[in-house]
Design an enzyme around this catalytic site. Sequence first.
Site, PDB file in Angstrom:
ATOM      1  N   ASP A  73     -10.319  -4.340  -4.536  1.00 24.75           N
ATOM      2  CA  ASP A  73      -9.715  -3.409  -3.576  1.00 24.75           C
ATOM      3  C   ASP A  73     -10.522  -2.111  -3.535  1.00 24.75           C
ATOM      4  O   ASP A  73     -10.587  -1.396  -4.534  1.00 24.75           O
ATOM      5  CB  ASP A  73      -8.265  -3.120  -4.010  1.00 24.75           C
ATOM      6  CG  ASP A  73      -7.485  -2.311  -3.000  1.00 24.75           C
ATOM      7  OD1 ASP A  73      -8.104  -1.597  -2.188  1.00 24.75           O
ATOM      8  OD2 ASP A  73      -6.243  -2.383  -3.024  1.00 24.75           O
ATOM      9  N   SER A 105       0.834  -1.197   0.000  1.00 26.72           N
ATOM     10  CA  SER A 105       0.000   0.000   0.000  1.00 26.72           C
ATOM     11  C   SER A 105       0.875   1.256   0.000  1.00 26.72           C
ATOM     12  O   SER A 105       1.628   1.477  -0.941  1.00 26.72           O
ATOM     13  CB  SER A 105      -0.953  -0.038   1.197  1.00 26.72           C
ATOM     14  OG  SER A 105      -1.963   0.943   1.063  1.00 26.72           O
ATOM     15  N   HIS A 112      -7.936  -5.238  -0.532  1.00 21.73           N
ATOM     16  CA  HIS A 112      -6.775  -4.372  -0.382  1.00 21.73           C
ATOM     17  C   HIS A 112      -5.646  -5.051   0.376  1.00 21.73           C
ATOM     18  O   HIS A 112      -4.470  -4.894   0.019  1.00 21.73           O
ATOM     19  CB  HIS A 112      -7.175  -3.078   0.330  1.00 21.73           C
ATOM     20  CG  HIS A 112      -6.044  -2.108   0.481  1.00 21.73           C
ATOM     21  ND1 HIS A 112      -5.391  -1.559  -0.600  1.00 21.73           N
ATOM     22  CD2 HIS A 112      -5.427  -1.611   1.592  1.00 21.73           C
ATOM     23  CE1 HIS A 112      -4.432  -0.758  -0.171  1.00 21.73           C
ATOM     24  NE2 HIS A 112      -4.426  -0.771   1.149  1.00 21.73           N
TER      25      HIS A 112
END
Length: 258
Positions: free
Chosen positions: A210, A106, A240
């Site tokens: 996601d 991320s 995610h």
Amino acid sequence: MSDCSLKFLHVGTGADARSIAVRLRRGAAPGLFWLGGFKSDMRGTKAQALDAWAAKQGRAMIRFDYSGHGESGGAFAEGTIGRWLEEGLAVFDTFCRGPHVVIGSSMGGWLALLLVRELVRRAAPAAAGVAGLVLIAPAVDFTEELMWKRFSPEIRRAIVEQGAYARPSAYSSEPYLITRGLIEDGRNHLLLGAMIETGCPVRILQGVQDPDVPWQHAVELTSRFARDDVVLTLVKDGDHRLSRPEDIERLIVAVAEF
């Protein structure tokens, strides 16, 4: 070696000083260097799974918590992309020797690319290098593209006038504090407006389901690599976090390429 020791690295001076918690596993090269996500820490599922794999393979691994995260000192509200990048570079320079696979999840995906760019810019040869990049749902430029541009006028006004906005989170009972400093500093580190050259192979894992980093964002990122060997894997039912057993298996397969 199978040991994993906890160390603390002091970054910054004066009022800006903070203590960064680092977990260091000695082992063979190429080592693994973990960069976690926004509001996550080095004890997360993916980081722990990679460390367990590294132990079995006799590979080195380094993971750490950004300031305001996990076991590190400092206030989360003072965090910015530049501040966390400074910490990542300090940990890399202090503890890494030889080639490493840099793995970013991320926000860590954005920081991984910024870290490699900084290493490439250095004129003097470093003690450690990057053998490859593995990016998981990379939230590149997220402060601008996935936050500011999507915020309502009311939220933008709150950030500008009050200095912060408490954003509800699907991953915690506590809201995430989005500060004006985070947004403004993020603009100094944007990558998607130009081509990206890392000089190493890049593997990207992205969930199609996601809700935080759309799969189209990963496609856009992939198009920005000029000459690197890049493979984007879209996980049709992936979210995610990509922390299910099958997702962890994909991650380890990607890391094991190097």
